[in-house]
Scaffold this motif. Structure first.
Motif, PDB file in Angstrom:
ATOM      1  N   GLN A  98       0.836  -1.182   0.000  1.00  0.00           N
ATOM      2  CA  GLN A  98       0.000   0.000   0.000  1.00  0.00           C
ATOM      3  C   GLN A  98       0.874   1.236   0.000  1.00  0.00           C
ATOM      4  O   GLN A  98       1.923   1.275   0.644  1.00  0.00           O
ATOM      5  CB  GLN A  98      -0.896  -0.005   1.240  1.00  0.00           C
ATOM      6  CG  GLN A  98      -1.777   1.190   1.347  1.00  0.00           C
ATOM      7  CD  GLN A  98      -2.867   1.002   2.376  1.00  0.00           C
ATOM      8  OE1 GLN A  98      -2.964  -0.028   3.018  1.00  0.00           O
ATOM      9  NE2 GLN A  98      -3.698   1.997   2.525  1.00  0.00           N
ATOM     10  N   GLY A  99       0.438   2.236  -0.723  1.00  0.00           N
ATOM     11  CA  GLY A  99       1.101   3.530  -0.712  1.00  0.00           C
ATOM     12  C   GLY A  99       0.109   4.583  -0.270  1.00  0.00           C
ATOM     13  O   GLY A  99      -1.089   4.462  -0.523  1.00  0.00           O
ATOM     14  N   PHE A 100       0.594   5.606   0.422  1.00  0.00           N
ATOM     15  CA  PHE A 100      -0.295   6.694   0.812  1.00  0.00           C
ATOM     16  C   PHE A 100       0.440   8.020   0.729  1.00  0.00           C
ATOM     17  O   PHE A 100       1.627   8.108   1.003  1.00  0.00           O
ATOM     18  CB  PHE A 100      -0.931   6.478   2.187  1.00  0.00           C
ATOM     19  CG  PHE A 100      -0.004   6.008   3.266  1.00  0.00           C
ATOM     20  CD1 PHE A 100       0.630   6.910   4.100  1.00  0.00           C
ATOM     21  CD2 PHE A 100       0.219   4.654   3.463  1.00  0.00           C
ATOM     22  CE1 PHE A 100       1.475   6.470   5.110  1.00  0.00           C
ATOM     23  CE2 PHE A 100       1.056   4.202   4.464  1.00  0.00           C
ATOM     24  CZ  PHE A 100       1.693   5.119   5.292  1.00  0.00           C
ATOM     25  N   GLN A 101      -0.296   9.042   0.292  1.00  0.00           N
ATOM     26  CA  GLN A 101       0.197  10.398   0.169  1.00  0.00           C
ATOM     27  C   GLN A 101      -0.804  11.284   0.903  1.00  0.00           C
ATOM     28  O   GLN A 101      -1.955  11.401   0.480  1.00  0.00           O
ATOM     29  CB  GLN A 101       0.294  10.832  -1.296  1.00  0.00           C
ATOM     30  CG  GLN A 101       1.164   9.923  -2.161  1.00  0.00           C
ATOM     31  CD  GLN A 101       0.448   8.659  -2.615  1.00  0.00           C
ATOM     32  OE1 GLN A 101      -0.717   8.678  -2.931  1.00  0.00           O
ATOM     33  NE2 GLN A 101       1.159   7.549  -2.621  1.00  0.00           N
ATOM     34  N   LEU A 102      -0.380  11.893   2.005  1.00  0.00           N
ATOM     35  CA  LEU A 102      -1.290  12.634   2.876  1.00  0.00           C
ATOM     36  C   LEU A 102      -0.837  14.073   3.027  1.00  0.00           C
ATOM     37  O   LEU A 102       0.361  14.355   3.039  1.00  0.00           O
ATOM     38  CB  LEU A 102      -1.332  11.989   4.262  1.00  0.00           C
ATOM     39  CG  LEU A 102      -1.561  10.479   4.311  1.00  0.00           C
ATOM     40  CD1 LEU A 102      -1.452   9.986   5.732  1.00  0.00           C
ATOM     41  CD2 LEU A 102      -2.903  10.131   3.714  1.00  0.00           C
ATOM     42  N   ILE A 103      -1.807  14.974   3.175  1.00  0.00           N
ATOM     43  CA  ILE A 103      -1.528  16.374   3.474  1.00  0.00           C
ATOM     44  C   ILE A 103      -1.812  16.568   4.950  1.00  0.00           C
ATOM     45  O   ILE A 103      -2.942  16.392   5.407  1.00  0.00           O
ATOM     46  CB  ILE A 103      -2.399  17.303   2.617  1.00  0.00           C
ATOM     47  CG1 ILE A 103      -2.102  17.087   1.139  1.00  0.00           C
ATOM     48  CG2 ILE A 103      -2.160  18.757   3.009  1.00  0.00           C
ATOM     49  CD1 ILE A 103      -3.043  17.814   0.216  1.00  0.00           C
ATOM     50  N   LEU A 104      -0.788  16.915   5.726  1.00  0.00           N
ATOM     51  CA  LEU A 104      -0.953  17.074   7.169  1.00  0.00           C
ATOM     52  C   LEU A 104      -1.251  18.511   7.565  1.00  0.00           C
ATOM     53  O   LEU A 104      -1.975  18.753   8.522  1.00  0.00           O
ATOM     54  CB  LEU A 104       0.296  16.596   7.904  1.00  0.00           C
ATOM     55  CG  LEU A 104       0.646  15.131   7.745  1.00  0.00           C
ATOM     56  CD1 LEU A 104       1.903  14.805   8.531  1.00  0.00           C
ATOM     57  CD2 LEU A 104      -0.497  14.249   8.200  1.00  0.00           C
ATOM     58  N   GLY A 105      -0.690  19.466   6.885  1.00  0.00           N
ATOM     59  CA  GLY A 105      -0.915  20.870   7.218  1.00  0.00           C
ATOM     60  C   GLY A 105      -0.671  21.732   6.004  1.00  0.00           C
ATOM     61  O   GLY A 105       0.353  21.606   5.349  1.00  0.00           O
ATOM     62  N   GLU A 106      -1.643  22.576   5.670  1.00  0.00           N
ATOM     63  CA  GLU A 106      -1.495  23.439   4.504  1.00  0.00           C
ATOM     64  C   GLU A 106      -1.029  24.822   4.923  1.00  0.00           C
ATOM     65  O   GLU A 106      -1.506  25.376   5.892  1.00  0.00           O
ATOM     66  CB  GLU A 106      -2.820  23.529   3.752  1.00  0.00           C
ATOM     67  CG  GLU A 106      -3.237  22.201   3.164  1.00  0.00           C
ATOM     68  CD  GLU A 106      -4.329  22.348   2.138  1.00  0.00           C
ATOM     69  OE1 GLU A 106      -4.172  23.191   1.246  1.00  0.00           O
ATOM     70  OE2 GLU A 106      -5.324  21.643   2.247  1.00  0.00           O
ATOM     71  N   GLN A 107      -0.079  25.354   4.179  1.00  0.00           N
ATOM     72  CA  GLN A 107       0.449  26.693   4.398  1.00  0.00           C
ATOM     73  C   GLN A 107       0.358  27.444   3.082  1.00  0.00           C
ATOM     74  O   GLN A 107       0.300  26.838   2.018  1.00  0.00           O
ATOM     75  CB  GLN A 107       1.919  26.627   4.856  1.00  0.00           C
ATOM     76  CG  GLN A 107       2.152  25.836   6.100  1.00  0.00           C
ATOM     77  CD  GLN A 107       1.589  26.539   7.325  1.00  0.00           C
ATOM     78  OE1 GLN A 107       1.660  27.745   7.427  1.00  0.00           O
ATOM     79  NE2 GLN A 107       1.016  25.781   8.234  1.00  0.00           N
TER      80      GLN A 107
END
Length: 161
Positions: free
Chosen positions: A103-112
């Protein structure tokens, strides 16, 4: 078995609301008579699981964690946002190894502002073993990479989060 969120043969969707003052709750308080109610999105995502390729599962949006994890690594009420791709293959009977997955995952934790977002990318490999008729176990190995963690760490240190 029917899935209440099934859109078509292979597409699924879910949306839930939550209480703005309690990030751990998926419920909305409707008290306080006729005052305005503020509702936030707790999760909203689409999932693609084709019937012809049951080994494939693609998810996008703000979703429940789809990888093997423990509460020591990720909080159980953490709903990440981003993409995840899962491939799981059942193996022939008779072998102690009954399933392998990746499995692969690409996550956005905090947007600036200005493309300075904190992202987490990772991959996980799993193997399910069955010993006898009553004992099975799952072994998982996960690697993650956090890009640009400083805005997230700064908000934790100064109490903004």
């Amino acid at each position: 078995m029917t899935d209440p969120f099934a859109l078509f043969d292979a597409w699924y969707a879910e949306a839930r609301a939550g209480e703005i003052n309690d990030p751990n709750s998926v419920y909305v308080n409707l008290g306080n008579k006729f005052s305005r109610k503020v509702v936030t999105w707790d999760r909203g995502y689409i999932e693609y699981r084709p019937q012809a390729a049951r080994w494939l599962d693609l998810t996008a949006g703000k979703f429940p964690q789809t990888w093997v994890r423990s509460s020591m690594v990720f909080d159980v009420d953490f709903y990440p946002q981003g993409l995840t791709e899962k491939f799981s293959f059942d193996l022939p009977h008779g072998s102690p190894l009954t399933n392998v997955g990746m499995q692969g995952f690409q996550l956005i934790l905090g947007e600036q502002s200005g493309d300075r977002r904190t992202t987490l990318t990772g991959e996980q490999f799993t193997g399910r073993f069955k010993v006898g008729s009553h004992l099975s176990t799952l072994i998982a190995a996960t690697a993650v990479d956090i890009e640009r963690p400083d805005p997230l760490l700064r908000s934790l240190l100064d109490g903004a989060d």
